[in-house]
Design a protein around this motif. Structure first.
Motif, PDB file in Angstrom:
ATOM      1  N   LEU A   1       0.878  -1.158  -0.104  1.00  0.00           N
ATOM      2  CA  LEU A   1       0.142  -0.088  -0.017  1.00  0.00           C
ATOM      3  C   LEU A   1       0.938   1.331   0.061  1.00  0.00           C
ATOM      4  CD1 LEU A   1      -3.017   1.125   0.323  1.00  0.00           C
ATOM      5  CD2 LEU A   1      -2.650   1.043   2.678  1.00  0.00           C
ATOM      6  N   LEU A   2       2.116   1.290   0.581  1.00  0.00           N
ATOM      7  CA  LEU A   2       2.876   2.246   0.828  1.00  0.00           C
ATOM      8  C   LEU A   2       4.113   2.181   0.016  1.00  0.00           C
ATOM      9  CD1 LEU A   2       3.180   2.487   4.796  1.00  0.00           C
ATOM     10  CD2 LEU A   2       1.540   3.868   3.342  1.00  0.00           C
ATOM     11  N   LYS A   3       4.036   1.456  -0.986  1.00  0.00           N
ATOM     12  CA  LYS A   3       5.272   1.248  -1.965  1.00  0.00           C
ATOM     13  C   LYS A   3       5.736   2.600  -2.731  1.00  0.00           C
ATOM     14  CE  LYS A   3       3.022  -0.496  -6.259  1.00  0.00           C
ATOM     15  NZ  LYS A   3       3.034  -1.353  -7.170  1.00  0.00           N
ATOM     16  N   ASN A   4       4.680   3.479  -3.044  1.00  0.00           N
ATOM     17  CA  ASN A   4       5.208   4.580  -3.713  1.00  0.00           C
ATOM     18  C   ASN A   4       6.060   5.763  -2.854  1.00  0.00           C
ATOM     19  OD1 ASN A   4       4.218   3.901  -6.199  1.00  0.00           O
ATOM     20  ND2 ASN A   4       2.163   4.559  -5.978  1.00  0.00           N
ATOM     21  N   PHE A   5       5.770   5.431  -1.676  1.00  0.00           N
ATOM     22  CA  PHE A   5       6.561   6.312  -0.603  1.00  0.00           C
ATOM     23  C   PHE A   5       7.998   5.867  -0.584  1.00  0.00           C
ATOM     24  CE2 PHE A   5       2.227   6.989   1.520  1.00  0.00           C
ATOM     25  CZ  PHE A   5       1.902   8.202   0.770  1.00  0.00           C
ATOM     26  N   LYS A   6       8.487   4.885  -1.033  1.00  0.00           N
ATOM     27  CA  LYS A   6       9.660   4.574  -1.038  1.00  0.00           C
ATOM     28  C   LYS A   6      10.299   4.303   0.365  1.00  0.00           C
ATOM     29  CE  LYS A   6      10.589   5.459  -5.900  1.00  0.00           C
ATOM     30  NZ  LYS A   6      10.339   6.036  -6.791  1.00  0.00           N
ATOM     31  N   LEU A   7       9.792   3.792   1.494  1.00  0.00           N
ATOM     32  CA  LEU A   7      10.117   3.863   2.727  1.00  0.00           C
ATOM     33  C   LEU A   7      10.802   2.587   2.889  1.00  0.00           C
ATOM     34  CD1 LEU A   7       6.789   4.594   4.569  1.00  0.00           C
ATOM     35  CD2 LEU A   7       8.541   6.370   3.896  1.00  0.00           C
ATOM     36  N   THR A   8      12.110   2.818   3.614  1.00  0.00           N
ATOM     37  CA  THR A   8      13.186   1.719   3.569  1.00  0.00           C
ATOM     38  C   THR A   8      13.024   1.226   4.899  1.00  0.00           C
ATOM     39  OG1 THR A   8      14.890   3.219   4.285  1.00  0.00           O
ATOM     40  CG2 THR A   8      14.540   2.572   1.848  1.00  0.00           C
ATOM     41  N   ASN A   9      12.407   1.900   5.977  1.00  0.00           N
ATOM     42  CA  ASN A   9      12.359   1.396   7.358  1.00  0.00           C
ATOM     43  C   ASN A   9      10.847   1.064   7.772  1.00  0.00           C
ATOM     44  OD1 ASN A   9      11.635   3.929   6.987  1.00  0.00           O
ATOM     45  ND2 ASN A   9      12.553   4.785   8.773  1.00  0.00           N
ATOM     46  N   ILE A  10      10.158   0.502   7.067  1.00  0.00           N
ATOM     47  CA  ILE A  10       8.626   0.482   7.680  1.00  0.00           C
ATOM     48  C   ILE A  10       8.604  -0.580   8.816  1.00  0.00           C
ATOM     49  CG2 ILE A  10       6.657  -0.793   7.059  1.00  0.00           C
ATOM     50  CD1 ILE A  10       6.610   0.292   4.506  1.00  0.00           C
ATOM     51  N   ASP A  11       9.546  -1.683   8.816  1.00  0.00           N
ATOM     52  CA  ASP A  11       9.661  -2.548   9.959  1.00  0.00           C
ATOM     53  C   ASP A  11      10.120  -1.807  11.296  1.00  0.00           C
ATOM     54  OD1 ASP A  11       8.654  -5.046   8.390  1.00  0.00           O
ATOM     55  OD2 ASP A  11      10.798  -4.983   7.489  1.00  0.00           O
ATOM     56  N   LYS A  12      10.840  -1.126  11.142  1.00  0.00           N
ATOM     57  CA  LYS A  12      11.559  -0.508  12.284  1.00  0.00           C
ATOM     58  C   LYS A  12      10.363   0.598  12.879  1.00  0.00           C
ATOM     59  CE  LYS A  12      15.300   2.403  13.968  1.00  0.00           C
ATOM     60  NZ  LYS A  12      16.598   3.206  13.469  1.00  0.00           N
ATOM     61  N   ILE A  13       9.788   1.323  11.971  1.00  0.00           N
ATOM     62  CA  ILE A  13       8.568   2.280  12.378  1.00  0.00           C
ATOM     63  C   ILE A  13       7.652   1.397  12.894  1.00  0.00           C
ATOM     64  CG2 ILE A  13       6.948   3.725  11.501  1.00  0.00           C
ATOM     65  CD1 ILE A  13       8.857   4.594   9.293  1.00  0.00           C
ATOM     66  N   LEU A  14       7.218   0.142  12.225  1.00  0.00           N
ATOM     67  CA  LEU A  14       6.041  -0.539  12.988  1.00  0.00           C
ATOM     68  C   LEU A  14       6.255  -0.924  14.506  1.00  0.00           C
ATOM     69  CD1 LEU A  14       4.785  -2.721  10.113  1.00  0.00           C
ATOM     70  CD2 LEU A  14       3.647  -1.266  11.361  1.00  0.00           C
ATOM     71  N   GLN A  15       7.611  -1.378  14.539  1.00  0.00           N
ATOM     72  CA  GLN A  15       7.898  -1.912  15.928  1.00  0.00           C
ATOM     73  C   GLN A  15       7.885  -0.617  17.089  1.00  0.00           C
ATOM     74  OE1 GLN A  15       8.622  -4.790  16.969  1.00  0.00           O
ATOM     75  NE2 GLN A  15       7.928  -5.423  14.828  1.00  0.00           N
ATOM     76  N   LYS A  16       8.320   0.524  16.227  1.00  0.00           N
ATOM     77  CA  LYS A  16       8.204   1.705  17.271  1.00  0.00           C
ATOM     78  C   LYS A  16       6.634   1.805  17.662  1.00  0.00           C
ATOM     79  CE  LYS A  16       8.805   6.794  17.103  1.00  0.00           C
ATOM     80  NZ  LYS A  16       9.394   7.799  16.387  1.00  0.00           N
ATOM     81  N   ILE A  17       5.835   2.043  16.769  1.00  0.00           N
ATOM     82  CA  ILE A  17       4.536   2.257  16.806  1.00  0.00           C
ATOM     83  C   ILE A  17       3.840   1.103  17.892  1.00  0.00           C
ATOM     84  CG2 ILE A  17       2.112   2.186  15.884  1.00  0.00           C
ATOM     85  CD1 ILE A  17       3.429   3.535  13.173  1.00  0.00           C
ATOM     86  N   ILE A  18       4.063  -0.061  17.760  1.00  0.00           N
ATOM     87  CA  ILE A  18       3.716  -1.007  18.487  1.00  0.00           C
ATOM     88  C   ILE A  18       4.101  -0.901  19.928  1.00  0.00           C
ATOM     89  CG2 ILE A  18       3.636  -3.645  19.173  1.00  0.00           C
ATOM     90  CD1 ILE A  18       3.967  -3.818  16.026  1.00  0.00           C
ATOM     91  N   LYS A  19       5.397  -0.693  20.134  1.00  0.00           N
ATOM     92  CA  LYS A  19       5.757  -0.320  21.401  1.00  0.00           C
ATOM     93  C   LYS A  19       5.236   0.862  22.188  1.00  0.00           C
ATOM     94  CE  LYS A  19       9.990   0.385  23.941  1.00  0.00           C
ATOM     95  NZ  LYS A  19      11.371   0.575  24.038  1.00  0.00           N
ATOM     96  N   ILE A  20       4.819   1.919  21.322  1.00  0.00           N
ATOM     97  CA  ILE A  20       4.262   3.013  21.997  1.00  0.00           C
ATOM     98  C   ILE A  20       2.729   2.861  22.266  1.00  0.00           C
ATOM     99  CG2 ILE A  20       3.511   5.530  21.537  1.00  0.00           C
ATOM    100  CD1 ILE A  20       6.201   5.659  19.811  1.00  0.00           C
ATOM    101  N   GLU A  21       2.236   2.369  21.534  1.00  0.00           N
ATOM    102  CA  GLU A  21       0.707   2.223  21.789  1.00  0.00           C
ATOM    103  C   GLU A  21       0.489   1.031  22.676  1.00  0.00           C
ATOM    104  OE1 GLU A  21      -0.712   4.491  20.797  1.00  0.00           O
ATOM    105  OE2 GLU A  21       0.206   5.292  19.190  1.00  0.00           O
ATOM    106  N   SER A  22       1.265  -0.067  22.595  1.00  0.00           N
ATOM    107  CA  SER A  22       1.000  -1.093  23.847  1.00  0.00           C
ATOM    108  C   SER A  22       1.262  -0.642  25.239  1.00  0.00           C
ATOM    109  CB  SER A  22       2.158  -2.244  23.376  1.00  0.00           C
ATOM    110  OG  SER A  22       1.933  -3.105  22.370  1.00  0.00           O
ATOM    111  N   ASN A  23       2.362   0.280  25.418  1.00  0.00           N
ATOM    112  CA  ASN A  23       2.366   0.802  26.544  1.00  0.00           C
ATOM    113  C   ASN A  23       1.446   1.893  26.819  1.00  0.00           C
ATOM    114  OD1 ASN A  23       4.911  -0.412  26.608  1.00  0.00           O
ATOM    115  ND2 ASN A  23       6.092   1.232  25.891  1.00  0.00           N
ATOM    116  N   SER A  24       0.649   2.412  25.950  1.00  0.00           N
ATOM    117  CA  SER A  24      -0.413   3.139  26.145  1.00  0.00           C
ATOM    118  C   SER A  24      -1.700   2.711  26.752  1.00  0.00           C
ATOM    119  CB  SER A  24      -0.600   4.240  25.159  1.00  0.00           C
ATOM    120  OG  SER A  24       0.597   5.021  24.931  1.00  0.00           O
ATOM    121  N   GLY A  25      -1.730   1.384  26.401  1.00  0.00           N
ATOM    122  CA  GLY A  25      -2.928   0.654  26.669  1.00  0.00           C
ATOM    123  C   GLY A  25      -3.591  -0.254  25.469  1.00  0.00           C
TER     124      GLY A  25
END
Length: 419
Positions: free
Chosen positions: A140-164
């Motif tokens: 879905l995000l391929k046209n943004f040419k993001l090279t660090n999606i996995d790292k960003i996902l881990q960050k989001i999961i950690k932040i939101e898990s800690n928030s509840g």
């Protein structure tokens, strides 16, 4: 800071790729270059397109050949979001402020990889999924040419898990176990920049959140990223102003809705009260006018009090019978109001020798019920002229400019009524 429900819904309907398309240019036109048309209640789509092409931001740019089709696609989405109403080649009831809110968020997303990933998650969650395939997200995000999606996902999961938020990353899939509406806020709210808010803004944010469902102080604090003491003080103030009513007592404490229906003398819930009122009005309109209404016709009625007022008016109109005296009274009163209209609208001649209507402010003083009828008459006039001029038997070479002129004159009167 929490995003409004209308902005979240927009992000769930707009594909992330749309930020790289002419859609963003249209949103910026609405925000920066639409001052001339914002006072109009009825606007031709063709007129908006022409002004868009002439706007300063489009000078020197090569516009796509599919511009008209692209604009139609955006209009369909804005109509689905109820940010405007589309009637053929005419747009009306445009909610400029909310469209600008969407534009602001799109610009913020453009400047951040994490926001793009959150948008992708929100878009995929729009189909009430409980899990998201990470490869589907990357596609879905391929046209943004993001090279660090996995790292960003881990960050989001950690932040939101800690928030509840109940969220896990399992076998290349992200699973959500929290209620969808709350999950949307967890994912979307971080898209908005955190900022200091005034007491008035905090009250507005809390009331908008509670308008979507019942929440406790702890949940409000977590979702809106507010200190619990601030939430407690604000909720006390809102309760004292009779803007809240207790819903029930949950695991996180007392839960509240926004309503003025506390201590209902009939023992009804807000939902059952609303359903009963809508059911009565729908049945009454079917019986009296042979009109098929649905619950969607009442989506813009914001409070039960307003809905009950409509029900009361509908009920009284069923009992009402026009006596000879009343018939004569209203017939002659109408004639007097018609004199007001004739005296408040007069034709003038401009330099181009074209008739224009000059509208005096006296029209805004007409009785509200008469304004409603007058507004309906003006809208019907536009539809009637469209039908006549579209008749293939009548060869009108300049239909667009004629209709545009008709709408321009109609808007002068509608503007005075404040609709």
């Amino acid at each position: 800071m929490a995003l409004s429900s209308s902005v979240i819904y927009a992000l769930k309907l707009l594909k992330p790729d749309s930020i790289n398309s002419v859609f963003l240019s249209f949103f910026e036109y609405f925000k920066y270059d639409s001052d001339e048309i914002r006072t109009q209640q009825i606007i031709l789509k063709e007129d908006i397109l022409e002004q868009f092409k002439k706007s300063d931001r489009q000078k020197g740019k090569t516009l796509p050949k599919s511009l008209s089709e692209d604009f139609d696609g955006l209009v369909k989405i804005l109509s689905k979001l109820r940010l405007l109403e589309e009637d053929g080649d005419v747009l009306q009831n445009i909610k400029w402020d909310k469209i600008i809110d969407v534009c602001n968020i799109l610009r913020k997303i453009e400047s951040s990889d994490e926001r793009k990933v959150r948008w992708g998650l929100l878009y995929l969650l729009s189909h009430d999924k409980d899990e998201i395939n990470i490869n589907e997200l990357k596609l879905l995000l391929k046209n943004f040419k993001l090279t660090n999606i996995d790292k960003i996902l881990q960050k989001i999961i950690k932040i939101e898990s800690n928030s509840g938020l109940m969220i896990t990353n399992d076998n290349n899939k992200i699973k959500f176990e929290t209620e969808h509406k709350i999950t949307d806020h967890y994912i979307a709210d971080a898209i908005e920049e955190k900022s200091r808010r005034s007491p008035g803004e905090i009250e507005k944010d809390i009331l908008e959140l509670l308008d979507e469902g019942s929440y406790s102080n702890q949940e409000i604090s977590r979702i809106l990223e507010l200190d619990e003491a601030v939430v407690s003080r604000t909720m006390t103030k809102l309760r004292n102003q009779n803007k809240l009513v207790l819903s029930n007592f949950g695991t996180n404490g007392f839960r509240y809705y926004t309503t003025n229906c506390q201590n209902c003398p009939f023992g009804k819930t807000i939902s059952s009260c609303r359903k009963d009122a809508i059911s009565y009005i729908v049945s009454a309109f079917k019986e009296a006018y042979d009109v098929e209404l649905t619950s969607q016709h009442f989506d813009d009625v914001e409070s039960n009090q307003a809905l009950l007022s409509i029900k009361r008016i509908t009920k009284m109109s069923k009992k009402y019978s026009m006596t000879k005296f009343e018939s004569n009274l209203y017939e002659n009163y109408e004639k007097l109001l018609q004199i007001v209209i004739k005296n408040s609208t007069k034709k003038t001649m401009n330099a181009g020798n074209n008739d224009e209507i000059a509208v005096l402010p006296n029209l805004s003083k007409l009785p509200k019920i008469f304004q409603i009828g007058f507004k309906s008459g003006i809208q019907y006039e536009v539809q009637l002229m469209k039908k006549m001029l579209n008749d293939p038997k009548k060869k009108q070479q300049d239909f667009g400019s004629f209709l545009s002129k008709l709408i321009q004159d109609s808007n002068k009167m509608l503007h005075l009524f404040g609709h």
